[in-house]
Design a protein around this motif. Structure first.
Motif, PDB file in Angstrom:
ATOM      1  N   ILE A 193       9.518  -0.345  -3.291  1.00 29.15           N
ATOM      2  CA  ILE A 193       8.247   0.339  -3.057  1.00 29.15           C
ATOM      3  C   ILE A 193       8.564   1.815  -2.864  1.00 29.15           C
ATOM      4  O   ILE A 193       9.263   2.185  -1.917  1.00 29.15           O
ATOM      5  CB  ILE A 193       7.516  -0.228  -1.826  1.00 29.15           C
ATOM      6  N   LYS A 216       0.815  -2.806  -9.682  1.00 24.15           N
ATOM      7  CA  LYS A 216       0.681  -3.622  -8.468  1.00 24.15           C
ATOM      8  C   LYS A 216       0.115  -5.006  -8.760  1.00 24.15           C
ATOM      9  O   LYS A 216       0.516  -5.986  -8.139  1.00 24.15           O
ATOM     10  CB  LYS A 216      -0.201  -2.893  -7.453  1.00 24.15           C
ATOM     11  N   ASP A 217      -0.812  -5.098  -9.709  1.00 24.13           N
ATOM     12  CA  ASP A 217      -1.395  -6.403 -10.002  1.00 24.13           C
ATOM     13  C   ASP A 217      -0.472  -7.280 -10.854  1.00 24.13           C
ATOM     14  O   ASP A 217      -0.694  -8.478 -10.975  1.00 24.13           O
ATOM     15  CB  ASP A 217      -2.756  -6.249 -10.682  1.00 24.13           C
ATOM     16  N   LEU A 224       2.807  -7.650 -10.143  1.00 26.34           N
ATOM     17  CA  LEU A 224       4.005  -7.913  -9.339  1.00 26.34           C
ATOM     18  C   LEU A 224       4.404  -9.382  -9.379  1.00 26.34           C
ATOM     19  O   LEU A 224       5.561  -9.713  -9.622  1.00 26.34           O
ATOM     20  CB  LEU A 224       3.780  -7.460  -7.886  1.00 26.34           C
ATOM     21  N   GLN A 278       1.804  -1.479   3.871  1.00 27.88           N
ATOM     22  CA  GLN A 278       2.030  -1.689   2.440  1.00 27.88           C
ATOM     23  C   GLN A 278       3.173  -2.672   2.197  1.00 27.88           C
ATOM     24  O   GLN A 278       3.092  -3.518   1.310  1.00 27.88           O
ATOM     25  CB  GLN A 278       2.345  -0.363   1.743  1.00 27.88           C
ATOM     26  N   VAL A 320       2.849  -6.410   0.300  1.00 25.59           N
ATOM     27  CA  VAL A 320       3.678  -6.898  -0.801  1.00 25.59           C
ATOM     28  C   VAL A 320       4.332  -8.222  -0.418  1.00 25.59           C
ATOM     29  O   VAL A 320       4.346  -9.176  -1.206  1.00 25.59           O
ATOM     30  CB  VAL A 320       4.738  -5.841  -1.199  1.00 25.59           C
ATOM     31  N   GLY A 340       3.804   4.649  -3.274  1.00 25.95           N
ATOM     32  CA  GLY A 340       3.201   3.320  -3.305  1.00 25.95           C
ATOM     33  C   GLY A 340       3.422   2.577  -4.607  1.00 25.95           C
ATOM     34  O   GLY A 340       3.012   1.422  -4.733  1.00 25.95           O
ATOM     35  N   SER A 341       4.052   3.209  -5.605  1.00 22.14           N
ATOM     36  CA  SER A 341       4.307   2.529  -6.875  1.00 22.14           C
ATOM     37  C   SER A 341       5.436   1.512  -6.706  1.00 22.14           C
ATOM     38  O   SER A 341       6.271   1.629  -5.814  1.00 22.14           O
ATOM     39  CB  SER A 341       4.665   3.547  -7.962  1.00 22.14           C
ATOM     40  N   LEU A 342       5.436   0.504  -7.558  1.00 20.81           N
ATOM     41  CA  LEU A 342       6.396  -0.595  -7.466  1.00 20.81           C
ATOM     42  C   LEU A 342       7.350  -0.571  -8.650  1.00 20.81           C
ATOM     43  O   LEU A 342       6.980  -0.197  -9.768  1.00 20.81           O
ATOM     44  CB  LEU A 342       5.670  -1.935  -7.441  1.00 20.81           C
ATOM     45  N   GLN A 372       1.673 -10.912  -0.499  1.00 22.24           N
ATOM     46  CA  GLN A 372       1.298 -11.240  -1.873  1.00 22.24           C
ATOM     47  C   GLN A 372       2.330 -12.162  -2.517  1.00 22.24           C
ATOM     48  O   GLN A 372       1.975 -13.146  -3.169  1.00 22.24           O
ATOM     49  CB  GLN A 372       1.149  -9.946  -2.677  1.00 22.24           C
TER      50      GLN A 372
END
Length: 162
Positions: free
Chosen positions: A67, A89-90, A92, A118, A122, A71-73, A125
């Protein structure tokens, strides 16, 4: 008469229907003082918590989710020579599922400035979508945390969090 005189000279004893509580109070005060003096001398049970430096090596190469500060993955396998791949993010969960098996652990590495909320989002999720072997990646070489320390790649993966 002599018998009546001996009866009159002897004082009659009356039974008391009261309890004398003064000795009980004295005993309680002594016990209170003893406990107050000995309580600071008693050390609580000491346990030796494991440190990050002594974490065992994970036998399977984990998948690392990073991360960034914004905030980008990004995701990569922790094997030698693998590169980070930016993911939305969607996407992941799909990206992680294509790289793992039942035995593959997933570790999350977050920049020090990323809000804790955050990181937990993650983790939640991934966990809610069936990733059970999940942990946090830490810098094992750092002796103390500083505000301007960059996110570095440790040489060994962390222990698994269950």
């Amino acid at each position: 008469m002599a018998s009546s005189r001996s009866h009159l000279s002897r004082p009659s004893r009356r039974l008391k229907n009261e309890i004398n509580v003064v000795p009980y109070i004295d005993v309680m005060l002594v016990l209170l003082v003893i406990f107050m003096v000995t309580a600071p001398m008693i050390t609580p049970g000491l346990i030796e918590l494991p440190t990050v430096g002594r974490a065992s090596d994970v036998p399977v190469e984990p998948v690392e989710v990073q991360i960034q500060e914004d905030g980008s993955l990004a995701i990569r396998s922790r094997s030698a020579g693998s590169e980070f791949e930016d993911i939305p993010k969607d996407g992941l969960v799909d990206a992680v599922r294509t790289r793992i098996s039942n035995e593959t652990p997933v570790v999350i590495a977050a920049d020090g400035k990323v809000p804790y909320e955050q990181v937990m989002a993650v983790m939640d999720q991934l966990r809610s979508n069936g990733v059970t072997r999940l942990g946090l990646l830490v810098d094992q070489g750092a002796s103390e945390v500083t505000d301007n320390a960059p996110l570095s790649q440790p040489s060994t993966p962390p222990a698994e969090q269950n």
